[in-house]
Design a protein around this motif. Sequence first.
Motif, PDB file in Angstrom:
ATOM      1  N   GLU A 101       0.863  -1.187   0.000  1.00 20.27           N
ATOM      2  CA  GLU A 101       0.000   0.000   0.000  1.00 20.27           C
ATOM      3  C   GLU A 101       0.896   1.233   0.000  1.00 20.27           C
ATOM      4  N   ASP A 102       0.322   2.372  -0.333  1.00 20.27           N
ATOM      5  CA  ASP A 102       1.089   3.614  -0.296  1.00 20.27           C
ATOM      6  C   ASP A 102       1.589   3.850   1.134  1.00 20.27           C
ATOM      7  N   GLU A 103       2.817   4.352   1.244  1.00 20.83           N
ATOM      8  CA  GLU A 103       3.343   4.741   2.557  1.00 20.83           C
ATOM      9  C   GLU A 103       3.155   6.240   2.672  1.00 20.83           C
ATOM     10  N   VAL A 104       2.256   6.651   3.557  1.00 22.07           N
ATOM     11  CA  VAL A 104       1.873   8.049   3.688  1.00 22.07           C
ATOM     12  C   VAL A 104       2.314   8.564   5.055  1.00 22.07           C
ATOM     13  N   ARG A 105       3.094   9.655   5.020  1.00 23.44           N
ATOM     14  CA  ARG A 105       3.576  10.258   6.259  1.00 23.44           C
ATOM     15  C   ARG A 105       3.446  11.773   6.186  1.00 23.44           C
ATOM     16  N   PHE A 106       3.070  12.357   7.317  1.00 18.85           N
ATOM     17  CA  PHE A 106       3.062  13.803   7.465  1.00 18.85           C
ATOM     18  C   PHE A 106       3.949  14.124   8.656  1.00 18.85           C
ATOM     19  N   PHE A 107       4.894  15.049   8.462  1.00 19.88           N
ATOM     20  CA  PHE A 107       5.828  15.410   9.531  1.00 19.88           C
ATOM     21  C   PHE A 107       5.269  16.582  10.339  1.00 19.88           C
ATOM     22  N   VAL A 108       4.931  16.303  11.592  1.00 21.58           N
ATOM     23  CA  VAL A 108       4.435  17.321  12.523  1.00 21.58           C
ATOM     24  C   VAL A 108       5.625  18.077  13.109  1.00 21.58           C
ATOM     25  N   HIS A 109       6.666  17.342  13.488  1.00 22.07           N
ATOM     26  CA  HIS A 109       7.893  17.911  14.052  1.00 22.07           C
ATOM     27  C   HIS A 109       9.080  17.137  13.500  1.00 22.07           C
ATOM     28  N   GLY A 110      10.234  17.803  13.438  1.00 18.11           N
ATOM     29  CA  GLY A 110      11.471  17.132  13.067  1.00 18.11           C
ATOM     30  C   GLY A 110      11.591  16.876  11.581  1.00 18.11           C
ATOM     31  N   GLN A 111      12.398  15.858  11.249  1.00 19.33           N
ATOM     32  CA  GLN A 111      12.657  15.566   9.848  1.00 19.33           C
ATOM     33  C   GLN A 111      13.093  14.123   9.673  1.00 19.33           C
TER      34      GLN A 111
END
Length: 180
Positions: A101-111
């Motif tokens: 499946e697609d790997e979906v990430r949103f960065f709230v903090h950091g990198q």
Amino acid sequence: MSRLNVYADNNPGTPIIHLTDPARIASELAPIGVRFERWNSPVTPDRPAPEAEVLAAYRPYLDQLMGETGAGSADVLRVGPETQGWAEARRKYLSEHTHGEDEVRFFVHGQGDFILHVNGRVYDVRCTAGDLISVPAGTPHWFDGGETPDFVTLRIFTNPDGWIARYTGSDIAASFPAEA
């Protein structure tokens, strides 16, 4: 700062493309099916905020994204220098793999760096706070959060079992470490 470096997969020392503008990064990644965008939330929860508060802050974005992708769940992943087992987890993430499946990430903090291997090129995408990346199912890639990680991400899943990797057996990731 968000960044994209693109290399020929046989030349790890010299990027052929270097971009820092999010719109240009998105444009460069779109032809290989990778979604990259900036979310400009009016509120960014503090790093230690409870999971429910973080999810609530981004709920309008999540609802839209999950509706578009058919994803069924989202959670919050916090990784810092104190995270138990990070060295072992990092070794897994640093091996080239794919997902069903697609790997979906949103960065709230950091990198962190998502490094993709597509059509003879290696795309090193540095994601920072405010960045969303969606790596298409079946795309060979690896992830580096660093030796001393410090990030909080939203993870979006379609599969109720969550993160399931299929390792390619390639050692290309060793030739392309994420740039500091």
